[in-house]
Every structure is written in structure tokens, then in C-alpha cells.
Scaffold this motif. Structure first.
Motif, PDB file in Angstrom:
ATOM      1  N   SER B  26       0.839  -1.201   0.000  1.00 32.83           N
ATOM      2  CA  SER B  26       0.000   0.000   0.000  1.00 32.83           C
ATOM      3  C   SER B  26       0.875   1.253   0.000  1.00 32.83           C
ATOM      4  O   SER B  26       2.038   1.218   0.425  1.00 32.83           O
ATOM      5  CB  SER B  26      -0.913  -0.006   1.216  1.00 32.83           C
ATOM      6  OG  SER B  26      -0.142   0.062   2.387  1.00 32.83           O
ATOM      7  N   ARG B  28       0.418   3.691   1.887  1.00 28.08           N
ATOM      8  CA  ARG B  28       0.634   4.011   3.310  1.00 28.08           C
ATOM      9  C   ARG B  28       1.892   3.319   3.837  1.00 28.08           C
ATOM     10  O   ARG B  28       2.691   3.923   4.553  1.00 28.08           O
ATOM     11  CB  ARG B  28      -0.601   3.551   4.097  1.00 28.08           C
ATOM     12  CG  ARG B  28      -0.663   3.994   5.544  1.00 28.08           C
ATOM     13  CD  ARG B  28      -2.003   3.590   6.135  1.00 28.08           C
ATOM     14  NE  ARG B  28      -2.233   2.150   6.007  1.00 28.08           N
ATOM     15  CZ  ARG B  28      -1.893   1.248   6.919  1.00 28.08           C
ATOM     16  NH1 ARG B  28      -1.305   1.624   8.033  1.00 28.08           N
ATOM     17  NH2 ARG B  28      -2.121  -0.027   6.734  1.00 28.08           N
ATOM     18  N   LEU B  29       2.067   2.040   3.458  1.00 27.43           N
ATOM     19  CA  LEU B  29       3.251   1.299   3.922  1.00 27.43           C
ATOM     20  C   LEU B  29       4.523   1.920   3.356  1.00 27.43           C
ATOM     21  O   LEU B  29       5.521   2.084   4.067  1.00 27.43           O
ATOM     22  CB  LEU B  29       3.137  -0.174   3.510  1.00 27.43           C
ATOM     23  CG  LEU B  29       4.350  -1.054   3.829  1.00 27.43           C
ATOM     24  CD1 LEU B  29       4.658  -1.056   5.312  1.00 27.43           C
ATOM     25  CD2 LEU B  29       4.136  -2.475   3.339  1.00 27.43           C
ATOM     26  N   GLU B  30       4.465   2.296   2.080  1.00 28.09           N
ATOM     27  CA  GLU B  30       5.644   2.908   1.454  1.00 28.09           C
ATOM     28  C   GLU B  30       5.990   4.223   2.154  1.00 28.09           C
ATOM     29  O   GLU B  30       7.166   4.514   2.392  1.00 28.09           O
ATOM     30  CB  GLU B  30       5.369   3.141  -0.026  1.00 28.09           C
ATOM     31  CG  GLU B  30       6.637   3.401  -0.801  1.00 28.09           C
ATOM     32  CD  GLU B  30       6.442   3.346  -2.304  1.00 28.09           C
ATOM     33  OE1 GLU B  30       5.448   2.742  -2.756  1.00 28.09           O
ATOM     34  OE2 GLU B  30       7.279   3.916  -3.019  1.00 28.09           O
ATOM     35  N   ARG B  32       5.324   4.953   5.261  1.00 26.65           N
ATOM     36  CA  ARG B  32       5.870   4.615   6.588  1.00 26.65           C
ATOM     37  C   ARG B  32       7.348   4.242   6.484  1.00 26.65           C
ATOM     38  O   ARG B  32       8.168   4.655   7.302  1.00 26.65           O
ATOM     39  CB  ARG B  32       5.081   3.452   7.185  1.00 26.65           C
ATOM     40  CG  ARG B  32       3.783   3.893   7.859  1.00 26.65           C
ATOM     41  CD  ARG B  32       2.895   2.712   8.170  1.00 26.65           C
ATOM     42  NE  ARG B  32       3.568   1.649   8.901  1.00 26.65           N
ATOM     43  CZ  ARG B  32       3.030   0.454   9.143  1.00 26.65           C
ATOM     44  NH1 ARG B  32       1.818   0.174   8.696  1.00 26.65           N
ATOM     45  NH2 ARG B  32       3.676  -0.453   9.823  1.00 26.65           N
ATOM     46  N   VAL B  33       7.678   3.437   5.456  1.00 24.79           N
ATOM     47  CA  VAL B  33       9.082   3.041   5.268  1.00 24.79           C
ATOM     48  C   VAL B  33       9.938   4.280   4.999  1.00 24.79           C
ATOM     49  O   VAL B  33      11.016   4.448   5.574  1.00 24.79           O
ATOM     50  CB  VAL B  33       9.197   2.018   4.109  1.00 24.79           C
ATOM     51  CG1 VAL B  33      10.652   1.786   3.739  1.00 24.79           C
ATOM     52  CG2 VAL B  33       8.546   0.704   4.499  1.00 24.79           C
ATOM     53  N   GLY B  34       9.412   5.161   4.127  1.00 23.02           N
ATOM     54  CA  GLY B  34      10.146   6.390   3.808  1.00 23.02           C
ATOM     55  C   GLY B  34      10.405   7.230   5.043  1.00 23.02           C
ATOM     56  O   GLY B  34      11.530   7.707   5.258  1.00 23.02           O
ATOM     57  N   SER B  36      10.497   6.194   8.174  1.00 23.30           N
ATOM     58  CA  SER B  36      11.456   5.501   9.055  1.00 23.30           C
ATOM     59  C   SER B  36      12.878   5.707   8.565  1.00 23.30           C
ATOM     60  O   SER B  36      13.783   5.939   9.361  1.00 23.30           O
ATOM     61  CB  SER B  36      11.174   3.997   9.083  1.00 23.30           C
ATOM     62  OG  SER B  36       9.926   3.759   9.628  1.00 23.30           O
ATOM     63  N   LEU B  37      13.058   5.617   7.251  1.00 25.50           N
ATOM     64  CA  LEU B  37      14.411   5.795   6.704  1.00 25.50           C
ATOM     65  C   LEU B  37      14.882   7.221   6.899  1.00 25.50           C
ATOM     66  O   LEU B  37      16.038   7.453   7.233  1.00 25.50           O
ATOM     67  CB  LEU B  37      14.436   5.414   5.220  1.00 25.50           C
ATOM     68  CG  LEU B  37      14.325   3.918   4.944  1.00 25.50           C
ATOM     69  CD1 LEU B  37      14.158   3.648   3.469  1.00 25.50           C
ATOM     70  CD2 LEU B  37      15.542   3.185   5.460  1.00 25.50           C
ATOM     71  N   GLU B  40      16.045   7.537  10.404  1.00 30.24           N
ATOM     72  CA  GLU B  40      17.355   6.904  10.601  1.00 30.24           C
ATOM     73  C   GLU B  40      18.462   7.835  10.133  1.00 30.24           C
ATOM     74  O   GLU B  40      19.471   7.989  10.793  1.00 30.24           O
ATOM     75  CB  GLU B  40      17.437   5.592   9.814  1.00 30.24           C
ATOM     76  CG  GLU B  40      16.552   4.486  10.341  1.00 30.24           C
ATOM     77  CD  GLU B  40      16.987   4.009  11.700  1.00 30.24           C
ATOM     78  OE1 GLU B  40      18.174   4.137  12.023  1.00 30.24           O
ATOM     79  OE2 GLU B  40      16.133   3.531  12.449  1.00 30.24           O
ATOM     80  N   VAL B  41      18.250   8.452   8.983  1.00 31.88           N
ATOM     81  CA  VAL B  41      19.273   9.339   8.427  1.00 31.88           C
ATOM     82  C   VAL B  41      19.459  10.539   9.342  1.00 31.88           C
ATOM     83  O   VAL B  41      20.576  10.953   9.629  1.00 31.88           O
ATOM     84  CB  VAL B  41      18.877   9.789   7.008  1.00 31.88           C
ATOM     85  CG1 VAL B  41      19.835  10.861   6.513  1.00 31.88           C
ATOM     86  CG2 VAL B  41      18.921   8.606   6.068  1.00 31.88           C
TER      87      VAL B  41
END
Lengths: 164, 178
Positions: B26, B28-30, B32-34, B36-37, B40-41
Motif C-alpha cells: 500500500s 501508506r506502507l511505502e 511509513r518506510v520512507g 522511518s528511513l 534513521e538518516v
């Protein structure tokens, strides 16, 4: 500090491997929401991991999905959330992209896959959609290649039986 | 079940299964991953800048200390019989400075206190265990307890003022669990 964002664009990686990871995660979690949590964490871990951990990146992705799914299953808090989610879960969303004429077939395939024993199901998903070799599946699941091969064979036999 | 899904062999079944494409993730998941990354950065960048800032402050302190020693000279520091006044919190302790606050003494235009030394002693590292950033990413909470000692000296009165203050620093270090 681990190496971050080593090669290429994460979107390209996610577009290519995200659906496969999600399909595998859904074999190991009770709901789509849990599977998405697993994919998110596994992908972030993968992307920030040092390059030496991933000589075979696509294999390592599935290794991480498995580990995160196991961690998630162990977590009491997450389990509680999952139970709450499961109570509200009324429909199991499709695993595969449907075309109108194939929708019924896909639903039957999905149901048949879901009936397979856990260990056969994950070998089947990693082999067919994860596109891993039996040797790579063995490393991912920490089992021998022969065991992976026999689980795969049984999975196909059982699936054929279920679909007959 | 359609006829084209009837399979006689395992390889027929394999071929059919490979034709199925897993559903896409989805949006939405993409997202969320973005996010989170990105986080992290930003943690990495922040950590890097904190490190650079620490190194620069240390270097600046060392240079400052060097110039002060050059100005005063080690000979001047010997045999002066100066009175050492230790200050804890904001109160001075000592006959000459009784009831005077540390800040007042140093702010006094008549006094001529020159900073002599600034040292930080790390005396305790406490690992408070794992916490989850945003409920997802594991990180380790580490408390560092320092004792900071800063010393001033007034050459006219040969008095030294030393301020000792505790300092606690919390570091949140992201950890990999694989």
C-alpha cells in the motif's frame, strides 16, 4: 555507525521486493497490518545494514522478514495489539493481484495455500514468489537444502490435492 | 475452478503459481518506510554533528587552555601560596568569600579572575536498557555522569576559585537487532 543508504534508491528496491516481502510476511503473521509492520521494520533494517551483511541482498531481505516476524510473535505487547486487530478483522485481503476472470481461481489458490502446514507454506512462497533457490531457502530458514526440497515437494503435492 | 487450473504435474502447478503476482504494498506502507528511513538518516546526521561539535569544543578548550598557560606561565603558578576556594552549587566556601555567591565574585569588576582550567571527569556510565523510538526502533539509553571542574585565578590576590558541578548526559544509541 552502520552504513546508511548504500546503493541506489530505496524506492526502487521497495517497489521490486516489497510485494514479495509482504507476501512472505503474511504467511508468518495473522493479519495484513502485522505483515506491514514486519515489512517496514525488515526493510529499514536491511537498508541501514552494513554491506557485508548482504552479499545476497534478496536472500537477506527474507531472512530479515523472518526474524522480525519471529520477534513480533514473541512480543507480548504486539501480541495484544494483534489480538485486538484480529477481533476487528472481518475479511482476509487477497494475496495476489486479481483480474476479473481469475478472481475466483486466485481466491481458491489463496485458500489452498493457507491450508498448508506452516513450514510448507513458507518454503513454497520463498521458492515461487521470492525466487530463491532451495539452497538459499535453506539458509534463510536455517534448515538443510534437502529439508527445504522435501517441504517444497510436499507443499506442491498438498496444493494439488487441495485444488483437485 | 476453471479448466486451465487443472494440473497434472507439479511443474504445471509451479508454472501456474508463478503467473500469480503478489499484491503491491500500500501507499501508506511505502510512506511509513520512507519516514522511518528519513528518521534513521536524521539520527545518523545528528550523531555525526554532535561528534563534530564535541571534537571542536574539545579542540577549542585545548587551544584556550594553552594560551592561558602561555600568558600566566608555570613559574607564576609555583610558590604563590594561593588560597583555594572550592565552590559547590552556587555558594562559595572560604573566609574571604563568605556569603558571596560565585557569580558575584566573578562579576566583580575589581576582581581579575582568569579562567585557568576546565576539566570533565567521566566517573559513571549507566546503561538503562532498551527503549523503542516511536514504539518501533530499538535503541539503548545510556547515562553518562560527569564531574566538571572549572578553575579561575586572580593574580593580584593569588586566589583560586574552583567550581565543581555534576553533569549528566543521556545518549540514545540506535541498535541493530540482527
Amino acid at each position: 555507525m552502520p552504513e546508511i543508504l548504500p546503493n541506489g534508491n530505496w524506492n526502487e528496491w521497495f517497489e521490486k521486493y516489497g510485494p514479495k516481502m509482504l507476501l512472505y510476511a503474511r504467511q508468518k503473521t495473522p493479519s495484513l497490518a502485522d505483515a506491514e509492520d514486519v515489512v517496514q521494520e525488515a526493510f529499514v533494517r536491511f537498508w541501514k545494514s552494513p554491506a557485508q551483511y548482504r552479499p545476497e541482498p534478496h536472500v537477506y531481505l527474507f531472512v530479515l522478514v523472518r526474524r522480525v516476524a519471529i520477534d513480533q510473535g514473541r512480543s507480548r505487547i504486539r501480541r495484544k495489539k494483534r489480538e485486538e486487530r484480529a477481533e476487528n478483522w472481518t475479511e482476509n485481503p487477497p494475496l495476489f493481484i486479481d483480474s476479473m476472470e481469475e478472481e475466483e481461481n486466485h481466491r481458491m489458490i489463496q485458500e489452498s495455500i493457507e491450508k498448508l502446514p506452516e513450514e510448507q507454506k513458507e518454503v513454497l512462497v520463498l521458492k515461487i514468489w521470492g525466487e530463491l533457490t532451495l539452497s538459499q531457502i535453506g539458509r534463510t530458514l536455517e534448515i538443510s537444502q534437502n529439508t527445504a526440497a522435501s517441504r517444497y515437494r510436499y507443499a506442491l503435492q498438498n496444493l494439488r490435492k487441495n485444488l483437485a | 475452478m476453471n479448466n486451465n487450473w487443472k494440473m497434472d504435474t507439479d511443474s504445471d502447478l509451479e508454472k501456474k503459481l508463478k503467473q500469480l503476482s503478489p499484491v503491491n504494498c500500500s501507499v501508506r506502507l511505502e510512506e511509513r518506510v520512507g519516514k522511518s528511513l528519513d528518521r534513521e538518516v536524521s539520527i545518523f546526521e545528528k550523531g555525526k554533528w554532535c561528534y563534530v561539535a564535541s571534537v571542536l569544543s574539545f579542540a577549542a578548550g585545548a587551544v584556550l587552555g594553552f594560551f592561558m598557560v602561555q600568558n600566566v606561565g608555570f613559574d607564576e603558578m609555583d610558590g604563590l601560596g594561593h588560597e583555594v576556594t572550592t565552590v559547590t552549587s552556587s555558594k562559595t566556601v572560604g573566609n574571604d568569600f563568605e556569603d558571596a555567591t560565585f557569580a558575584t565574585v566573578l562579576a566583580d569588576e575589581q576582581s581579575d579572575f582568569i579562567p585557568m582550567r576546565a576539566t570533565g571527569y567521566l566517573y559513571e556510565i549507566k546503561d538503562e536498557g532498551v527503549v523503542f523510538l516511536d514504539g518501533v526502533n530499538p535503541a539503548r539509553e545510556i547515562y553518562l555522569n560527569y564531574l566538571e571542574v572549572v578553575e579561575w585565578r586572580d593574580h593580584e590576590s593569588n586566589m583560586t576559585v574552583r567550581m565543581t558541578s555534576p553533569k549528566q548526559e543521556l545518549r540514545v544509541v540506535p541498535i541493530n537487532t540482527f
